[in-house]
Design an enzyme around this catalytic site. Structure first.
Site, PDB file in Angstrom:
ATOM      1  N   THR A   1      31.209  26.408  51.381  1.00  0.00           N
ATOM      2  CA  THR A   1      32.491  26.382  50.677  1.00  0.00           C
ATOM      3  C   THR A   1      32.747  24.925  50.283  1.00  0.00           C
ATOM      4  O   THR A   1      32.258  24.484  49.258  1.00  0.00           O
ATOM      5  CB  THR A   1      33.631  26.972  51.538  1.00  0.00           C
ATOM      6  OG1 THR A   1      33.649  26.345  52.809  1.00  0.00           O
ATOM      7  CG2 THR A   1      33.452  28.458  51.719  1.00  0.00           C
TER       8      THR A   1
ATOM      9  N   THR B   1      46.881  26.409  45.895  1.00  0.00           N
ATOM     10  CA  THR B   1      47.767  26.338  44.736  1.00  0.00           C
ATOM     11  C   THR B   1      47.154  25.493  43.621  1.00  0.00           C
ATOM     12  O   THR B   1      46.135  24.858  43.805  1.00  0.00           O
ATOM     13  CB  THR B   1      49.124  25.735  45.128  1.00  0.00           C
ATOM     14  OG1 THR B   1      48.916  24.520  45.841  1.00  0.00           O
ATOM     15  CG2 THR B   1      49.906  26.698  45.967  1.00  0.00           C
TER      16      THR B   1
ATOM     17  N   ASN C   1      44.339  20.249  52.638  1.00  0.00           N
ATOM     18  CA  ASN C   1      44.956  21.466  53.149  1.00  0.00           C
ATOM     19  C   ASN C   1      46.355  21.716  52.611  1.00  0.00           C
ATOM     20  O   ASN C   1      46.943  22.757  52.870  1.00  0.00           O
ATOM     21  CB  ASN C   1      44.934  21.446  54.673  1.00  0.00           C
ATOM     22  CG  ASN C   1      43.536  21.656  55.186  1.00  0.00           C
ATOM     23  OD1 ASN C   1      42.968  22.724  54.999  1.00  0.00           O
ATOM     24  ND2 ASN C   1      42.955  20.623  55.773  1.00  0.00           N
TER      25      ASN C   1
ATOM     26  N   LYS D   1      27.843  27.578  58.032  1.00  0.00           N
ATOM     27  CA  LYS D   1      28.801  27.000  57.074  1.00  0.00           C
ATOM     28  C   LYS D   1      30.151  26.800  57.765  1.00  0.00           C
ATOM     29  O   LYS D   1      30.488  27.524  58.701  1.00  0.00           O
ATOM     30  CB  LYS D   1      28.987  27.899  55.856  1.00  0.00           C
ATOM     31  CG  LYS D   1      29.685  29.195  56.108  1.00  0.00           C
ATOM     32  CD  LYS D   1      31.057  29.431  55.547  1.00  0.00           C
ATOM     33  CE  LYS D   1      31.871  28.241  55.257  1.00  0.00           C
ATOM     34  NZ  LYS D   1      33.343  28.584  55.288  1.00  0.00           N
TER      35      LYS D   1
ATOM     36  N   THR E   1      36.848  28.842  58.792  1.00  0.00           N
ATOM     37  CA  THR E   1      35.899  29.932  58.926  1.00  0.00           C
ATOM     38  C   THR E   1      34.493  29.407  59.142  1.00  0.00           C
ATOM     39  O   THR E   1      34.011  28.563  58.404  1.00  0.00           O
ATOM     40  CB  THR E   1      35.910  30.813  57.674  1.00  0.00           C
ATOM     41  OG1 THR E   1      37.237  31.249  57.472  1.00  0.00           O
ATOM     42  CG2 THR E   1      35.000  31.998  57.852  1.00  0.00           C
TER      43      THR E   1
ATOM     44  N   GLU F   1      35.000  17.745  56.190  1.00  0.00           N
ATOM     45  CA  GLU F   1      35.470  17.007  55.021  1.00  0.00           C
ATOM     46  C   GLU F   1      36.820  16.347  55.301  1.00  0.00           C
ATOM     47  O   GLU F   1      37.695  16.932  55.927  1.00  0.00           O
ATOM     48  CB  GLU F   1      35.601  17.952  53.843  1.00  0.00           C
ATOM     49  CG  GLU F   1      35.587  17.239  52.504  1.00  0.00           C
ATOM     50  CD  GLU F   1      35.378  18.248  51.397  1.00  0.00           C
ATOM     51  OE1 GLU F   1      36.361  18.604  50.743  1.00  0.00           O
ATOM     52  OE2 GLU F   1      34.237  18.691  51.206  1.00  0.00           O
TER      53      GLU F   1
END
Lengths: 387, 387
Positions: free
Chosen positions: B146, B387, B382, B168, B179, B259
């Site tokens: 991701t 959005t 985050n 991942k 996740t 990240e």
């Protein structure tokens, strides 16, 4: 209107030189009686500051004559020397006031692990004692501020008696572990057991339900003193309600002034099997960095809410995940565990306050926990506090 | 060297169009046997995605023939339709591979509450099945990324057999609830019970001890498949150690690629009465925003560490707060609960890795939990994800 609004109290706030900024950093609150009832609630952290260790002994007999509070140093993890400083503080205050050191509560806030500048504090006490006045409540409330932007005070009138209060800290306001110090005063005639019960009940549903950043302090102290100077004995229920109201106002003020935050967030859980379950679910949500960062971004990300709800063990909060409803500011954006109204209808940027409502559909109990969003300013302040 | 390094496995990674970026987003891993042993560990969140609900049924009999993994959509909080999509995914994979849908594990990652683009996923499966190859491990590892910056793979050789793996996600890497999806493969001959025991033990001391941001996912899945293609049956101990090693490498890789983070932080607790106590104390520290923000600021603020240690209840971790020692990168900055060496000697900015060691002086047990610092980039990512 603050801690000196009820009859029988004097207070002062002065500069002792504990803060590098030269701002006021020492407060003294004195109960002139005729009664000297005291009660207090302290942090449940197992690592506590010397002032907490000292003050627990002081309040054990239900008698408190005075409270000394300083900012500019928490006096935590300072060993026997630190305890000596707390003791010496109480002794000096007692000498100045003609009372017993065993009746003087001491509260300190600031960095952990740094020795207290005890000489300055003790010299400052002389100044504070000389400055004591029945109009000193605001000065005292100002002297306990750390990064608070406003002094926080309250006054709840009763029938011929009242409850006053002041508070500092909480969450982003107090980077050194969210230290919260609160002094409540009343001129109602109450016994120690009534005062203790009222204070514990009030703290349990107010200060215990704000959670700005999930970090428990080593110094949290909420102390209540009664002078009985009004001569009026309220019913225990009326008294408890006034104390609860004062605590609720101060708790809300702590959240509202949380530095670096852009939102005050009420997480209300309804439909729980009992209050404990409702609090556990609300607290899980208020401790989610992902949820709090989303709030900072004005993003009504309900997925992060239900994911946190799901982390609460079933024996703590029974509910069916497939029945969860989530509303934000009254809009039902998650119904029966799935997407419902379009979150794009919400404009979270429009208001500081955000209201999240979670219905567990498992019972009739409810509870609300307040928190703040997780902002760049929070990270900035807390990454740069001690260095 | 990845999941296709052990004999008996083919894999593919393709673009199904689930991600707006057009990057690979669909992986297929097939166990060609001769044996088809499977085991899996799932999130303990009570709110789970449809793929978790589906896959729990699949692995119940210890048989797994294939795993389908997609990024670009978590398929969580999507109701009966979402479960239908997970089911349809398994059915399509089964048709293409000539196996039973009841032996196909499905994993999805991405935003919660958004319907899966099932038509694209199913069409992509046709492409993936056609692309399957014994060299497809890297492509599969890439397709499950991701916001990961690198594909994460491992290969642990045994005596004529081996364990391969890919992963991942985790923490800041995966803003939609951290996740974590992991596939492990082996050509060792093992029975389902041995595979299950080895996997649970390994997860308990590796993936369960990384905690980048304290947020539990609704989709975490770690699945292990054995083909038995080597014909060699290792001792349970050798097999368990190889699985543990593969999991440890992947867990460390997840933290390293978190990240937005600037530090990987090992919180090691020693001198605990038992492992559970050590883990509880370490986890309390890794979940402190104040500690993590201090680390971002390269500030060795040990006061925030001992304050978190003190939040662990005594019945969970017995210790005497007055005996706590804290070292950072080998420097004993807190001894017996108070200041010791000067923290100014530390240069935390010099290395990505930081090692915090807490000695409870209460017993002989130890444990390490890994986390990351709390950075501006974490908040930024985050607060701006959906959005």
């Amino acid at each position: 209107m603050s801690i000196t609004a009820p009859a029988g109290f004097r207070a002062a706030g002065v500069t002792a030189g504990l803060k590098a900024s030269g701002k006021p950093d020492l407060a003294l609150v004195v109960n002139d009686g005729p009664q000297h009832v005291g009660a207090a609630v302290f942090t449940s952290n197992r690592v506590v500051g010397a002032p907490v260790t000292w003050s627990r002994q002081v309040v054990a007999d239900g008698v408190v004559n005075a409270v000394v509070l300083n900012s500019g140093g928490a006096n935590v993890a300072t060993g026997p020397e630190g305890f000596g400083h707390a003791h010496a503080t109480a002794e000096r205050a007692a000498d100045l006031l003609g009372i017993s050191a065993a009746d003087v509560v001491v509260c300190s806030t600031g960095l952990i692990g740094v020795p207290l500048a005890a000489d300055r504090l003790l010299a400052g006490l002389d100044v504070a004692a000389a400055a004591l006045g029945t109009d000193g409540g605001e000065a005292a409330a100002t002297a306990i501020m750390t990064t608070d932007t406003v002094a926080k005070t309250t006054h709840v009138p009763g029938a011929g008696w009242s409850v006053g209060g002041m508070a500092k800290g909480a969450g982003m306001l107090a980077p050194a572990l969210a230290t919260m110090l609160v002094v409540l005063t009343t001129d109602a005639v109450v016994d120690a057991a009534t005062a203790d019960a009222a204070l514990r009940d009030a703290v349990g549903t107010t200060f215990d339900r704000i959670d700005s950043d999930g970090c428990m302090s080593t110094s949290d102290t909420v102390v209540l003193m009664s002078s009985g100077a009004s001569g009026i004995t309220p019913t225990p229920e009326d008294f408890a309600e006034a104390v609860r109201s004062a605590c609720a106002t101060l708790a809300r003020a702590l959240i509202a002034d949380a530095e670096g935050s852009t939102h005050d967030i009420a997480v209300e859980v309804v439909g729980a099997t009992d209050t404990g379950a409702a609090v556990a679910v609300a607290r899980a949500v208020t401790r989610s960095n992902l949820f709090k960062a989303a709030m900072f971004g004005n993003d009504p990300n309900w997925g992060r809410i239900i994911a946190q709800v799901g982390t609460v063990p079933e024996d703590v909060a029974p509910f069916d995940p497939a029945r969860l409803d989530v509303s934000i500011n009254g809009l039902l954006i998650c119904r029966a565990g799935g997407a419902h109204e379009d979150p794009a209808q919400l404009d979270l940027a429009a208001d500081r306050e955000v209201h999240v409502r979670i219905d567990l559909h498992a019972g009739d109990a409810a509870a609300t926990v307040w928190t703040n969003d997780l902002s760049h300013a929070y990270v900035h302040e807390n990454s740069a506090y001690s260095t």
